[in-house]
Design a protein around this motif. Sequence first.
Motif, PDB file in Angstrom:
ATOM      1  N   SER A 171       0.835  -1.204   0.000  1.00  0.00           N
ATOM      2  CA  SER A 171       0.000   0.000   0.000  1.00  0.00           C
ATOM      3  C   SER A 171       0.868   1.251   0.000  1.00  0.00           C
ATOM      4  N   ALA A 172       1.880   1.256   0.847  1.00  0.00           N
ATOM      5  CA  ALA A 172       2.789   2.412   0.909  1.00  0.00           C
ATOM      6  C   ALA A 172       3.531   2.582  -0.419  1.00  0.00           C
ATOM      7  N   PHE A 173       3.953   1.477  -1.016  1.00  0.00           N
ATOM      8  CA  PHE A 173       4.662   1.522  -2.291  1.00  0.00           C
ATOM      9  C   PHE A 173       3.802   2.180  -3.372  1.00  0.00           C
ATOM     10  N   PHE A 174       2.575   1.713  -3.538  1.00  0.00           N
ATOM     11  CA  PHE A 174       1.706   2.280  -4.565  1.00  0.00           C
ATOM     12  C   PHE A 174       1.343   3.730  -4.257  1.00  0.00           C
ATOM     13  N   THR A 175       1.187   4.052  -2.986  1.00  0.00           N
ATOM     14  CA  THR A 175       0.883   5.432  -2.603  1.00  0.00           C
ATOM     15  C   THR A 175       2.060   6.347  -2.919  1.00  0.00           C
ATOM     16  N   GLU A 176       3.271   5.917  -2.576  1.00  0.00           N
ATOM     17  CA  GLU A 176       4.470   6.724  -2.834  1.00  0.00           C
ATOM     18  C   GLU A 176       4.714   6.925  -4.328  1.00  0.00           C
ATOM     19  N   GLN A 177       4.354   5.943  -5.139  1.00  0.00           N
ATOM     20  CA  GLN A 177       4.562   6.033  -6.591  1.00  0.00           C
ATOM     21  C   GLN A 177       3.527   6.936  -7.256  1.00  0.00           C
ATOM     22  N   ASN A 178       2.445   7.233  -6.537  1.00  0.00           N
ATOM     23  CA  ASN A 178       1.410   8.137  -7.048  1.00  0.00           C
ATOM     24  C   ASN A 178       0.937   7.698  -8.438  1.00  0.00           C
ATOM     25  N   MET A 179       0.479   6.452  -8.549  1.00  0.00           N
ATOM     26  CA  MET A 179       0.179   5.834  -9.839  1.00  0.00           C
ATOM     27  C   MET A 179      -1.230   6.081 -10.375  1.00  0.00           C
ATOM     28  N   ASN A 180      -2.103   6.683  -9.619  1.00  0.00           N
ATOM     29  CA  ASN A 180      -3.474   6.948 -10.077  1.00  0.00           C
ATOM     30  C   ASN A 180      -4.150   5.691 -10.618  1.00  0.00           C
ATOM     31  N   ILE A 181      -4.294   4.717  -9.773  1.00  0.00           N
ATOM     32  CA  ILE A 181      -4.900   3.445 -10.152  1.00  0.00           C
ATOM     33  C   ILE A 181      -6.387   3.636 -10.445  1.00  0.00           C
ATOM     34  N   ASP A 182      -6.820   3.125 -11.605  1.00  0.00           N
ATOM     35  CA  ASP A 182      -8.215   3.236 -12.024  1.00  0.00           C
ATOM     36  C   ASP A 182      -9.063   2.073 -11.543  1.00  0.00           C
ATOM     37  N   LYS A 183      -8.436   0.899 -11.469  1.00  0.00           N
ATOM     38  CA  LYS A 183      -9.203  -0.305 -11.194  1.00  0.00           C
ATOM     39  C   LYS A 183      -8.303  -1.339 -10.535  1.00  0.00           C
ATOM     40  N   ILE A 184      -8.901  -2.116  -9.632  1.00  0.00           N
ATOM     41  CA  ILE A 184      -8.216  -3.248  -9.011  1.00  0.00           C
ATOM     42  C   ILE A 184      -9.053  -4.491  -9.288  1.00  0.00           C
ATOM     43  N   ILE A 185      -8.388  -5.516  -9.815  1.00  0.00           N
ATOM     44  CA  ILE A 185      -9.050  -6.789 -10.087  1.00  0.00           C
ATOM     45  C   ILE A 185      -8.238  -7.874  -9.383  1.00  0.00           C
ATOM     46  N   SER A 186      -8.916  -8.712  -8.606  1.00  0.00           N
ATOM     47  CA  SER A 186      -8.215  -9.708  -7.805  1.00  0.00           C
ATOM     48  C   SER A 186      -8.796 -11.102  -7.990  1.00  0.00           C
ATOM     49  N   SER A 187      -7.921 -12.068  -7.808  1.00  0.00           N
ATOM     50  CA  SER A 187      -8.353 -13.447  -7.637  1.00  0.00           C
ATOM     51  C   SER A 187      -9.322 -13.473  -6.453  1.00  0.00           C
ATOM     52  N   PRO A 188     -10.270 -14.398  -6.444  1.00  0.00           N
ATOM     53  CA  PRO A 188     -11.181 -14.488  -5.305  1.00  0.00           C
ATOM     54  C   PRO A 188     -10.545 -15.108  -4.055  1.00  0.00           C
ATOM     55  N   TYR A 189      -9.327 -15.635  -4.176  1.00  0.00           N
ATOM     56  CA  TYR A 189      -8.679 -16.251  -3.026  1.00  0.00           C
ATOM     57  C   TYR A 189      -8.402 -15.191  -1.957  1.00  0.00           C
ATOM     58  N   LEU A 190      -8.648 -15.543  -0.719  1.00  0.00           N
ATOM     59  CA  LEU A 190      -8.525 -14.608   0.397  1.00  0.00           C
ATOM     60  C   LEU A 190      -7.155 -13.949   0.447  1.00  0.00           C
ATOM     61  N   ARG A 191      -6.089 -14.709   0.230  1.00  0.00           N
ATOM     62  CA  ARG A 191      -4.744 -14.152   0.329  1.00  0.00           C
ATOM     63  C   ARG A 191      -4.489 -13.069  -0.719  1.00  0.00           C
ATOM     64  N   ALA A 192      -5.114 -13.180  -1.877  1.00  0.00           N
ATOM     65  CA  ALA A 192      -4.972 -12.157  -2.922  1.00  0.00           C
ATOM     66  C   ALA A 192      -5.730 -10.891  -2.517  1.00  0.00           C
ATOM     67  N   ILE A 193      -6.959 -11.052  -2.083  1.00  0.00           N
ATOM     68  CA  ILE A 193      -7.773  -9.902  -1.684  1.00  0.00           C
ATOM     69  C   ILE A 193      -7.133  -9.171  -0.503  1.00  0.00           C
ATOM     70  N   GLU A 194      -6.673  -9.930   0.490  1.00  0.00           N
ATOM     71  CA  GLU A 194      -6.044  -9.309   1.667  1.00  0.00           C
ATOM     72  C   GLU A 194      -4.754  -8.579   1.311  1.00  0.00           C
ATOM     73  N   SER A 195      -4.083  -9.008   0.253  1.00  0.00           N
ATOM     74  CA  SER A 195      -2.824  -8.372  -0.136  1.00  0.00           C
ATOM     75  C   SER A 195      -3.023  -6.946  -0.642  1.00  0.00           C
ATOM     76  N   ILE A 196      -4.147  -6.670  -1.280  1.00  0.00           N
ATOM     77  CA  ILE A 196      -4.383  -5.339  -1.844  1.00  0.00           C
ATOM     78  C   ILE A 196      -5.377  -4.532  -1.001  1.00  0.00           C
ATOM     79  N   LYS A 197      -5.990  -5.150  -0.035  1.00  0.00           N
ATOM     80  CA  LYS A 197      -7.038  -4.488   0.757  1.00  0.00           C
ATOM     81  C   LYS A 197      -6.578  -3.187   1.423  1.00  0.00           C
TER      82      LYS A 197
END
Length: 183
Positions: free
Chosen positions: A33-59
């Motif tokens: 989260s800090a990495f993407f925030t520091e890069q200031n990437m202006n993310i439009d969309k997040i798409i994740s695998s339904p597996y819990l570990r994937a969702i928790e990683s980007i939450k």
Amino acid sequence: MKNLYLIRHCAADGQHSDSPLTNEGIRQAYLLSAFFTEQNMNIDKIISSPYLRAIESIKPYAEQNNIEVNVDDRLTERILSEDPIDDWIDVLEHSFTDLDFNLPGGESSNDAVKRATSVIENIHSDDNATNVILVSHGNLIALLLNQYEPSFGFEAWKNLRNPDVYLINIDDSKHSIECLWGG
């Protein structure tokens, strides 16, 4: 131009679809989260695998930036076989050289790539999606990266980290791949 950020999930407590992140994995999710925030990437969309570990990683990043996490079954990890495999590393390596190889109840590399690239095709046709995060699993990410960089194979898969971040920049018929995660 499209920027696809492929994220391999953070450290998890198992391989089942409902395996949560470990304490270290939770820490890694906040680092992502800090990495993407520091890069200031202006993310439009997040798409994740339904597996819990994937969702928790980007939450943490999604919540901090008020971005919905779209769950897509096409980003689930590839199943090598419906039965346990003693020599699964050898089977996986073989599947990187014979892309149509599959075991009973399993999915070939070509089949896995086909379903995952359909997600990317949807992104291509979405004019509102320029910077997109895709959260998935090591084997599927390696197979996707191989579509853009043929030298990215079994050995590169073995070197993927939890988490890991790769950028695929697609501009018309040109593309580039870059590993962004330094740990």
